[in-house]
Design a protein around this motif. Structure first.
Motif, PDB file in Angstrom:
ATOM      1  N   PHE A  48       0.829  -1.207   0.000  1.00 26.54           N
ATOM      2  CA  PHE A  48       0.000   0.000   0.000  1.00 26.54           C
ATOM      3  C   PHE A  48       0.868   1.264   0.000  1.00 26.54           C
ATOM      4  O   PHE A  48       0.507   2.270  -0.587  1.00 26.54           O
ATOM      5  CB  PHE A  48      -0.924   0.026   1.227  1.00 26.54           C
ATOM      6  N   TYR A  49       2.024   1.206   0.673  1.00 27.65           N
ATOM      7  CA  TYR A  49       2.917   2.365   0.739  1.00 27.65           C
ATOM      8  C   TYR A  49       3.513   2.698  -0.619  1.00 27.65           C
ATOM      9  O   TYR A  49       3.681   3.844  -0.970  1.00 27.65           O
ATOM     10  CB  TYR A  49       4.089   2.107   1.708  1.00 27.65           C
ATOM     11  N   ARG A 108     -10.163   4.023  -2.222  1.00 29.10           N
ATOM     12  CA  ARG A 108     -10.250   5.434  -1.807  1.00 29.10           C
ATOM     13  C   ARG A 108     -10.394   5.528  -0.289  1.00 29.10           C
ATOM     14  O   ARG A 108      -9.839   6.421   0.334  1.00 29.10           O
ATOM     15  CB  ARG A 108     -11.461   6.097  -2.493  1.00 29.10           C
ATOM     16  N   TYR A 111      -6.915   5.073   1.196  1.00 27.49           N
ATOM     17  CA  TYR A 111      -5.978   6.194   1.064  1.00 27.49           C
ATOM     18  C   TYR A 111      -6.497   7.468   1.727  1.00 27.49           C
ATOM     19  O   TYR A 111      -5.725   8.362   2.040  1.00 27.49           O
ATOM     20  CB  TYR A 111      -5.590   6.389  -0.405  1.00 27.49           C
ATOM     21  N   PHE A 114      -4.844   7.088   4.898  1.00 25.20           N
ATOM     22  CA  PHE A 114      -3.452   7.537   4.790  1.00 25.20           C
ATOM     23  C   PHE A 114      -3.377   9.051   4.975  1.00 25.20           C
ATOM     24  O   PHE A 114      -2.523   9.567   5.679  1.00 25.20           O
ATOM     25  CB  PHE A 114      -2.882   7.195   3.393  1.00 25.20           C
ATOM     26  N   GLN A 115      -4.255   9.764   4.314  1.00 25.75           N
ATOM     27  CA  GLN A 115      -4.197  11.217   4.340  1.00 25.75           C
ATOM     28  C   GLN A 115      -4.597  11.785   5.693  1.00 25.75           C
ATOM     29  O   GLN A 115      -4.147  12.846   6.079  1.00 25.75           O
ATOM     30  CB  GLN A 115      -5.086  11.786   3.236  1.00 25.75           C
ATOM     31  N   ASP A 124      -1.989   9.251  -2.295  1.00 24.85           N
ATOM     32  CA  ASP A 124      -3.265   8.700  -2.771  1.00 24.85           C
ATOM     33  C   ASP A 124      -3.156   8.373  -4.252  1.00 24.85           C
ATOM     34  O   ASP A 124      -3.426   9.199  -5.110  1.00 24.85           O
ATOM     35  CB  ASP A 124      -4.413   9.690  -2.540  1.00 24.85           C
ATOM     36  N   THR A 126      -5.008   6.782  -5.999  1.00 22.83           N
ATOM     37  CA  THR A 126      -6.301   6.582  -6.678  1.00 22.83           C
ATOM     38  C   THR A 126      -6.845   7.872  -7.292  1.00 22.83           C
ATOM     39  O   THR A 126      -7.872   7.842  -7.961  1.00 22.83           O
ATOM     40  CB  THR A 126      -7.385   6.055  -5.706  1.00 22.83           C
TER      41      THR A 126
END
Ligand SMILES: [Zn+2]
Length: 347
Positions: A48-49, A108, A111, A114-115, A124, A126
């Motif tokens: 994912f990173y 989405r 991420y 993540f944000q 992101d 996506t």
């Protein structure tokens, strides 16, 4: 310290930054993200990173490719797909647009997490991914010219009646098969259809349909003079079916459908090769069906150049519970109508 994909999935689901309300949606996102994670690892050696925009694109792309016995190469590289025998969606090869949309929502969701979190990188991949277009495979719909041809083509009295009936009173297949003469009032021009839960719907009969009904009725009565089975059936209101067989019985829905198709073949409308069907004369059949006639009526009514009917009216004619059903399944409102409405506004 970076977290594993599995840890990230659990964290994202638990914290739920997007405030997804339904547990079932979160469960679905979780399984989508597990798939994404295994895809990244097996096909690209990513997490994912380190996933980039192209990996999101490739992942989304692999979802629409065929699986099954002979999967598309992009599916072969995915460990998740492999472990499950390369499944397909319910409706054919690969997953449907709506299912893929759900996948993108899951990505989405991840991420966004993540944000929102300070200890995770602000990334992101996506962002540029466009949502899969929901394509509703609308069934075959005869055009205005094709409907005219269907109505104008000579045929048996039954077939002629059927094609007029199904277009001018766009009901469901079984209602034609079930219709009895006492349900029809040719003087008042109405047809009473008893629907689900004994609810009675009344169809107003258009003049061209009334004319065909009268012609057909005359023909049926002349048949009854020669055929006692028909005569007996007609003499009892309980068995006085409009569509009687020569043995005086109700014509079954499958036979009604078949008659319509034969007539359509004769009219040269929607003709396609029959796939080894024993009942298809000359190895051809037609895509015309009772539902196609309904769609044709709805589409023509909604998009009539001179006198377009509002969608709530069309929905009422088709006896849909929700107007959205009408819009989705029967009659896309053409963009030209929207343009014309904008240009035509007067105060
Ligand atoms: Zn996969």
């Amino acid at each position: 310290m970076s977290l594993s994909d599995d840890q990230l999935i659990h964290e994202a689901i638990e914290i739920n930054h997007a405030s997804v309300g339904r547990a079932s949606t979160l469960d679905r996102y979780e399984s989508h993200l597990v798939h994404f994670s295994q895809y990244l690892a097996s096909a690209h050696g990513r997490t994912f990173y380190s996933a980039q925009k192209k990996h999101v694109r490739l992942f989304m792309g692999h979802l629409e490719k065929k699986g099954g016995a002979d999967p598309h190469p992009s599916r072969l590289r995915c460990e998740w797909c492999k472990a499950r025998g390369y499944p397909n969606g319910r409706s054919g090869e690969g997953w449907s647009p709506s299912y893929r949309k759900s996948y993108l929502s899951a990505l989405r969701f991840l991420y966004r997490h993540f944000q929102a979190e300070e200890d995770l990188p602000d990334l992101d991949p996506t962002v540029l991914e466009t949502s899969p277009k929901l394509i509703l495979r609308r069934g075959y719909t005869p055009s205005r010219e094709e409907v005219k041809r269907l109505l104008g083509t000579p045929g048996t009295p039954k077939a002629r009646l059927l094609v007029h009936w199904m277009f001018y009173a766009p009901s469901r297949l079984s209602t034609f098969s079930d219709a009895k003469w006492p349900d029809l009032d040719l003087d008042a021009g109405t047809w009473e259809v008893v629907g689900k839960g004994d609810q009675v719907d009344i169809f107003a009969l258009a003049p061209p349909l009334l004319r065909e009904l009268r012609i057909y009725q005359r023909w049926q009565l002349s048949e009854a003079e020669r055929n006692p089975a028909i005569r007996d059936a007609l003499s009892d209101p309980e068995t006085a079916y409009v569509l009687l067989t020569t043995t005086g019985r109700r014509t079954m829905p499958q036979s009604v459908r078949k008659m319509l198709k034969w007539h359509a073949v004769r009219a040269g409308v929607g003709v396609v090769k029959a796939k080894g069907r024993w009942d298809a004369p000359r190895k051809v059949t037609s895509r015309v069906s009772p539902h196609a006639m309904r769609r044709a009526w709805a589409t023509l009514a909604l998009n009539d150049e001179k006198d377009p009917k509002p969608i709530d009216v069309v929905s009422e004619v088709l006896k849909h519970k929700e107007i959205s059903t009408t819009r989705r399944h029967y009659a896309p409102t053409k963009p030209e109508r929207a343009q014309a409405a904008l240009i035509g506004m007067r105060i």
